[in-house]
Design an enzyme around this catalytic site. Structure first.
Site, PDB file in Angstrom:
ATOM      1  N   ARG A  33       0.872  -1.170   0.000  1.00  0.00           N
ATOM      2  CA  ARG A  33       0.000   0.000   0.000  1.00  0.00           C
ATOM      3  C   ARG A  33       0.917   1.230   0.000  1.00  0.00           C
ATOM      4  O   ARG A  33       1.980   1.208   0.620  1.00  0.00           O
ATOM      5  CB  ARG A  33      -0.879   0.020   1.241  1.00  0.00           C
ATOM      6  CG  ARG A  33      -1.810  -1.184   1.362  1.00  0.00           C
ATOM      7  CD  ARG A  33      -2.557  -1.155   2.692  1.00  0.00           C
ATOM      8  NE  ARG A  33      -3.423  -2.317   2.837  1.00  0.00           N
ATOM      9  CZ  ARG A  33      -3.066  -3.461   3.423  1.00  0.00           C
ATOM     10  NH1 ARG A  33      -1.839  -3.582   3.940  1.00  0.00           N
ATOM     11  NH2 ARG A  33      -3.903  -4.475   3.502  1.00  0.00           N
ATOM     12  N   LYS A  58      -2.825  -1.590   7.679  1.00  0.00           N
ATOM     13  CA  LYS A  58      -4.259  -1.309   7.698  1.00  0.00           C
ATOM     14  C   LYS A  58      -4.970  -2.110   8.775  1.00  0.00           C
ATOM     15  O   LYS A  58      -5.946  -1.666   9.358  1.00  0.00           O
ATOM     16  CB  LYS A  58      -4.827  -1.638   6.307  1.00  0.00           C
ATOM     17  CG  LYS A  58      -6.268  -1.271   6.113  1.00  0.00           C
ATOM     18  CD  LYS A  58      -6.674  -1.561   4.675  1.00  0.00           C
ATOM     19  CE  LYS A  58      -8.124  -1.228   4.422  1.00  0.00           C
ATOM     20  NZ  LYS A  58      -8.518  -1.537   3.036  1.00  0.00           N
ATOM     21  N   TYR A 177      -8.674  -8.210  -5.351  1.00  0.00           N
ATOM     22  CA  TYR A 177      -7.679  -7.728  -6.301  1.00  0.00           C
ATOM     23  C   TYR A 177      -7.566  -8.612  -7.539  1.00  0.00           C
ATOM     24  O   TYR A 177      -7.136  -8.171  -8.588  1.00  0.00           O
ATOM     25  CB  TYR A 177      -6.297  -7.644  -5.635  1.00  0.00           C
ATOM     26  CG  TYR A 177      -6.195  -6.507  -4.664  1.00  0.00           C
ATOM     27  CD1 TYR A 177      -5.958  -5.222  -5.106  1.00  0.00           C
ATOM     28  CD2 TYR A 177      -6.353  -6.721  -3.307  1.00  0.00           C
ATOM     29  CE1 TYR A 177      -5.883  -4.164  -4.216  1.00  0.00           C
ATOM     30  CE2 TYR A 177      -6.268  -5.676  -2.413  1.00  0.00           C
ATOM     31  CZ  TYR A 177      -6.038  -4.403  -2.875  1.00  0.00           C
ATOM     32  OH  TYR A 177      -5.972  -3.372  -1.993  1.00  0.00           O
TER      33      TYR A 177
END
Length: 199
Positions: A33, A58, A177
C-alpha cells in the site's frame, strides 16, 4: 515510459524525481500500500538481506516483506543518493521529500499525478479514471496470479501466500484484487483447454 516520466517530474529538483521513481518501483514490485511505503523508516529497510519491516498496517499487524534483488539494488542506490543530499536528515523516514522531510501522501499524489501527465496516463481509457498509486498493488496481485497460471501452479493453494505477502487479514480481501483481466482470463482459458483445469 512511466518510470521515465517519474524521473523527469521535477528537473529543478532531481531528488523529487529519483524518490518518486523508487517509490513507484517499490509499489509495483511488492504490491505494498502506498501508505506502508511512505511510513517506512530507515530502520525498517534491511539493505543487506532485502527485507522490509512493514509496521502500522491497515489491520494493525506488522509483517516482513522480502524484495527482489533488483528492487534491493534500487533501494540501496536511492539511500546512497538520499544520504548524500541530506547528510543530517530531520526525519527517520526512508523516503524523503525534496525538503528533506518524510515524503507525505499529498506529496506522492502530486508527483504521481505529474508523472502520469508526462507519460500520457492522466486519464484512463475512454477518458476514465486516471492511474493511482493503489492501482500498482492491484496489478501486482493480478500479475502474480497470471504467472502462477502460466507455470501450471496450484493457484488456489498459493493464494493464502499472496494474502500474507499483501498483508490481508482475510482471504476474501485478496480475491478482491484478483479481478478478471484480459491477460488473466486468457491464461486461465488456455490452461483449461489444455486440460489443466481452472483454479
Amino acid at each position: 515510459s512511466f518510470m521515465s516520466a517519474c524521473r523527469r517530474v521535477s528537473p529543478g529538483y532531481p531528488q523529487r524525481g529519483s524518490t518518486l521513481t523508487v517509490v513507484v518501483g517499490l509499489l509495483a514490485s511488492t504490491g505494498l500500500r502506498s501508505g506502508e511505503a511512505l511510513r517506512l523508516d530507515r530502520a525498517d529497510v534491511d539493505l543487506i538481506d532485502g527485507i522490509l519491516h512493514i509496521r502500522k498496517t491497515k489491520f494493525r499487524k506488522d509483517r516482513l516483506v522480502p524484495v527482489h534483488s533488483t528492487t534491493l539494488a534500487a533501494l540501496h542506490n536511492y539511500a546512497r543518493h538520499r544520504d548524500r543530499a541530506f547528510p543530517a536528515p530531520r526525519d527517520p523516514g526512508f523516503f524523503l521529500s525534496s525538503r528533506g522531510s518524510r515524503l507525505s501522501p499529498s506529496g506522492l499524489k502530486a508527483a504521481f499525478g505529474a508523472a502520469c501527465k508526462l507519460a500520457g496516463f492522466d486519464s484512463g481509457p475512454g477518458g476514465g479514471k486516471a492511474l493511482r498509486p493503489h492501482d500498482l498493488r492491484h496489478r501486482f496481485a493480478v500479475t502474480r496470479v497470471a504467472a502462477w497460471h502460466r507455470e501450471n501452479a496450484d493457484v488456489q493453494a498459493l493464494l493464502p501466500l499472496l494474502a500474507t505477502y499483501l498483508g490481508h487479514a482475510r482471504y476474501s480481501d485478496t480475491a478482491y484484487y484478483v479481478t478478471a483481466t484480459a491477460d488473466l482470463l486468457d491464461t486461465a482459458a488456455n490452461r483449461a483447454f489444455a486440460g489443466g483445469g481452472v483454479s
